[in-house]
Design an enzyme around this catalytic site. Structure first.
Site, PDB file in Angstrom:
ATOM      1  N   CYS A  58      34.455 -36.692  17.362  1.00 60.66           N
ATOM      2  CA  CYS A  58      33.421 -37.741  17.303  1.00 60.66           C
ATOM      3  C   CYS A  58      33.676 -38.888  18.276  1.00 60.66           C
ATOM      4  CB  CYS A  58      33.312 -38.295  15.888  1.00 60.66           C
ATOM      5  SG  CYS A  58      32.569 -37.118  14.769  1.00 60.66           S
TER       6      CYS A  58
HETATM    7  N1  COA Z   1      25.069 -33.304  -4.492  1.00 55.64           N
HETATM    8  C1  COA Z   1      25.360 -33.866  -5.676  1.00 55.64           C
HETATM    9  N2  COA Z   1      26.609 -34.237  -6.016  1.00 55.64           N
HETATM   10  C2  COA Z   1      27.589 -34.023  -5.127  1.00 55.64           C
HETATM   11  C3  COA Z   1      27.351 -33.451  -3.872  1.00 55.64           C
HETATM   12  C4  COA Z   1      26.032 -33.072  -3.582  1.00 55.64           C
HETATM   13  N3  COA Z   1      25.708 -32.520  -2.389  1.00 55.64           N
HETATM   14  N4  COA Z   1      28.508 -33.373  -3.195  1.00 55.64           N
HETATM   15  C5  COA Z   1      29.446 -33.898  -3.987  1.00 55.64           C
HETATM   16  N5  COA Z   1      28.905 -34.300  -5.161  1.00 55.64           N
HETATM   17  C6  COA Z   1      29.584 -34.894  -6.309  1.00 55.64           C
HETATM   18  C7  COA Z   1      31.050 -34.532  -6.348  1.00 55.64           C
HETATM   19  O1  COA Z   1      31.239 -33.311  -7.039  1.00 55.64           O
HETATM   20  C8  COA Z   1      31.633 -35.700  -7.106  1.00 55.64           C
HETATM   21  O2  COA Z   1      31.390 -35.538  -8.496  1.00 55.64           O
HETATM   22  P1  COA Z   1      32.456 -36.055  -9.590  1.00 55.64           P
HETATM   23  O3  COA Z   1      32.501 -37.538  -9.396  1.00 55.64           O
HETATM   24  O4  COA Z   1      31.842 -35.597 -10.862  1.00 55.64           O
HETATM   25  O5  COA Z   1      33.742 -35.379  -9.227  1.00 55.64           O
HETATM   26  C9  COA Z   1      30.773 -36.880  -6.652  1.00 55.64           C
HETATM   27  O6  COA Z   1      29.552 -36.318  -6.174  1.00 55.64           O
HETATM   28  C10 COA Z   1      31.425 -37.700  -5.545  1.00 55.64           C
HETATM   29  O7  COA Z   1      31.824 -36.808  -4.490  1.00 55.64           O
HETATM   30  P2  COA Z   1      32.627 -37.336  -3.227  1.00 55.64           P
HETATM   31  O8  COA Z   1      32.874 -36.169  -2.311  1.00 55.64           O
HETATM   32  O9  COA Z   1      33.810 -38.117  -3.670  1.00 55.64           O
HETATM   33  O10 COA Z   1      31.510 -38.278  -2.590  1.00 55.64           O
HETATM   34  P3  COA Z   1      31.674 -39.509  -1.626  1.00 55.64           P
HETATM   35  O11 COA Z   1      31.104 -40.690  -2.243  1.00 55.64           O
HETATM   36  O12 COA Z   1      33.050 -39.615  -1.061  1.00 55.64           O
HETATM   37  O13 COA Z   1      30.683 -39.090  -0.431  1.00 55.64           O
HETATM   38  C11 COA Z   1      30.827 -38.254   1.817  1.00 55.64           C
HETATM   39  C12 COA Z   1      30.930 -37.940   0.321  1.00 55.64           C
HETATM   40  C13 COA Z   1      31.190 -37.018   2.612  1.00 55.64           C
HETATM   41  C14 COA Z   1      29.376 -38.637   2.110  1.00 55.64           C
HETATM   42  C15 COA Z   1      31.742 -39.441   2.193  1.00 55.64           C
HETATM   43  O14 COA Z   1      33.026 -39.226   1.616  1.00 55.64           O
HETATM   44  C16 COA Z   1      31.925 -39.659   3.669  1.00 55.64           C
HETATM   45  O15 COA Z   1      30.969 -39.774   4.411  1.00 55.64           O
HETATM   46  N6  COA Z   1      33.182 -39.808   4.115  1.00 55.64           N
HETATM   47  C17 COA Z   1      33.516 -40.116   5.498  1.00 55.64           C
HETATM   48  C18 COA Z   1      33.233 -38.939   6.340  1.00 55.64           C
HETATM   49  C19 COA Z   1      33.553 -39.154   7.784  1.00 55.64           C
HETATM   50  O16 COA Z   1      33.459 -40.227   8.320  1.00 55.64           O
HETATM   51  N7  COA Z   1      33.919 -38.094   8.432  1.00 55.64           N
HETATM   52  C20 COA Z   1      34.181 -38.086   9.819  1.00 55.64           C
HETATM   53  C21 COA Z   1      33.601 -36.835  10.310  1.00 55.64           C
HETATM   54  S1  COA Z   1      32.778 -37.080  11.779  1.00 55.64           S
END
Ligand code: COA
Length: 374
Positions: free
Chosen positions: A156
């Site tokens: 990225c």
């Molecule tokens: N739909 C519904 N629920 C979902 C889901 C989906 N598609 N995906 C995950 N969940 C649930 C999980 O199971 C979890 O449930 P729980 O609390 O019962 O365990 C909950 O939602 C939270 O999941 P989590 O993965 O911790 O979500 P988050 O708030 O961390 O958001 C991202 C996920 C990926 C959006 C976020 O972590 C992110 O953007 N991180 C940075 C990524 C980044 O910058 N990457 C660089 C790559 S270029």
């Protein structure tokens, strides 16, 4: 050493889009089909049932509402869940080259530059469609540019790292002007069957013309005041696809050959890394954060953008100070911060200060401080 400038930027946006609702509907149809197919094993407890996705989660967790994609039908087809991009004969320009060229032409128009005034092409992106010949050399041929081209990949952060490389070369008179181009077909490396990440990426291409400040004849030129790059190894964003896969064929179709991340960990670890690098960079250049009019951040997650903004400014930045494009484009890897810069720069006044910052896998962070000169 010559002072350098970004004299023009360009954008190519693929015409097809997928909304969260469309993507989630397809994902949930896949989940239903999977659970139906494995109903007995799920009943016996030997297979875990898949959980559905939800549009409201996607928007709340990431800020993404929609994404532009190169090919929609293959992604939404639950028997496939991969964009349908046929191979082309070697005699035809590759799709990555085609996207790169469209954004490069846009950037050259903005910079008031013709191909004979450009000496090099750098393609910086997360996913190169082949190892060689370099996509950059193909782009160079399509645009009719003399000189040289090469590809580079810092995930990225590829765009800011490419801008730094281009600026260094122009500063040392290795080239008069360089095109730094970022074609990203992120949907082709995304696991659309993975609930945690199926909504993350979109496709796009961006480009920037880097040249000397003296030669800049653009309507909206920006002096490159300084660049700062940093990397720290982490496997929290990883893709194990590569040429050695066929030497271990048992792993070829495993999910680790696509994009995999520990999103929560990335969020926690990258926010301080980025905030600290930005404040350090500004201080090293003798600026205060308050001197900065705009910050064009990497577009991975809206909550991340907001948090970095608060940490850097020490207050809530306005949407004008920290523009967001990921609601429409999703995460477009290296291109995200350049789309934001491309779209939200013309209203700045001469002498206004701004900063492009990318971050992502590696980990990698790149900061480019700019001052408007025209
Ligand atoms: N739909 C519904 N629920 C979902 C889901 C989906 N598609 N995906 C995950 N969940 C649930 C999980 O199971 C979890 O449930 P729980 O609390 O019962 O365990 C909950 O939602 C939270 O999941 P989590 O993965 O911790 O979500 P988050 O708030 O961390 O958001 C991202 C996920 C990926 C959006 C976020 O972590 C992110 O953007 N991180 C940075 C990524 C980044 O910058 N990457 C660089 C790559 S270029």
């Amino acid at each position: 050493m010559r002072t350098t400038a970004i004299s023009g930027t360009g954008l190519y946006t693929p015409p097809q889009t997928i909304t969260n609702d469309e993507l989630v509907e397809s994902f949930n149809a896949y989940v239903q089909a999977f659970n139906q197919e494995h109903v007995e094993a799920i009943g016996e407890g030997t297979v875990e049932p898949l959980q559905p996705s939800s549009s409201s989660f996607v928007e709340k967790a990431s800020g993404i509402k929609s994404r532009h994609v190169v090919e929609k039908s293959g992604i939404l087809d639950i028997e496939r869940m991969v964009p349908n991009i046929p191979e082309r004969p070697n005699e035809e320009p590759s799709i990555l080259c085609e996207m790169a060229v469209a954004s490069a032409r846009d950037a050259m128009r903005a910079a008031n530059k013709t191909p004979d005034q450009i000496d090099a092409v750098i393609v910086g992106c997360s996913n190169l469609q082949r190892p060689y010949p370099a996509i950059a050399i193909e782009v160079q041929r399509e645009l009719g540019i003399d000189g040289f081209g090469f590809d580079m990949n810092v995930a990225c952060s590829s765009a800011t790292f490419a801008i730094q490389v281009a600026a260094d070369m122009v500063a040392c008179s290795h080239a008069r002007a360089i095109l730094a181009v970022n074609p990203e077909i992120c949907t082709a490396h995304l696991n659309f069957r993975d609930r945690d990440s199926h909504f993350i990426f979109g496709d796009v291409s961006t480009a920037a013309v880097v040249e000397s400040k003296e030669s800049c004849a653009a309507m909206h030129g920006f002096e490159i005041v300084g660049t700062k790059l940093s990397t720290r190894f982490s496997s929290n964003v990883r893709n194990n696809f590569g040429f050695l896969n066929r030497a271990a064929p048992e792993g070829i179709d495993n999910p680790d050959k696509l994009f995999v991340q520990q999103g929560r960990k990335v969020f926690k670890e990258v926010v301080p890394l980025v905030s600290d690098l930005i404040t350090t960079h500004l201080a090293e250049l003798g600026y205060r954060v308050a001197d900065m009019k705009r910050m064009w951040l990497h577009q991975a997650n809206r909550n991340m953008i907001d948090l970095i903004g608060r940490r850097v400014w020490g207050r809530e930045p306005s949407i004008e100070e920290s523009p967001v494009i990921l609601d429409e484009y999703a995460n477009t890897s290296s291109a995200g911060s350049i789309i934001a810069f491309h779209r939200f720069k013309s209203d700045l006044e001469v002498d206004d200060l701004g900063l492009i910052c990318s971050f992502g896998a590696g980990y990698s962070v790149g900061s480019v401080v700019l001052r408007k000169i025209s």
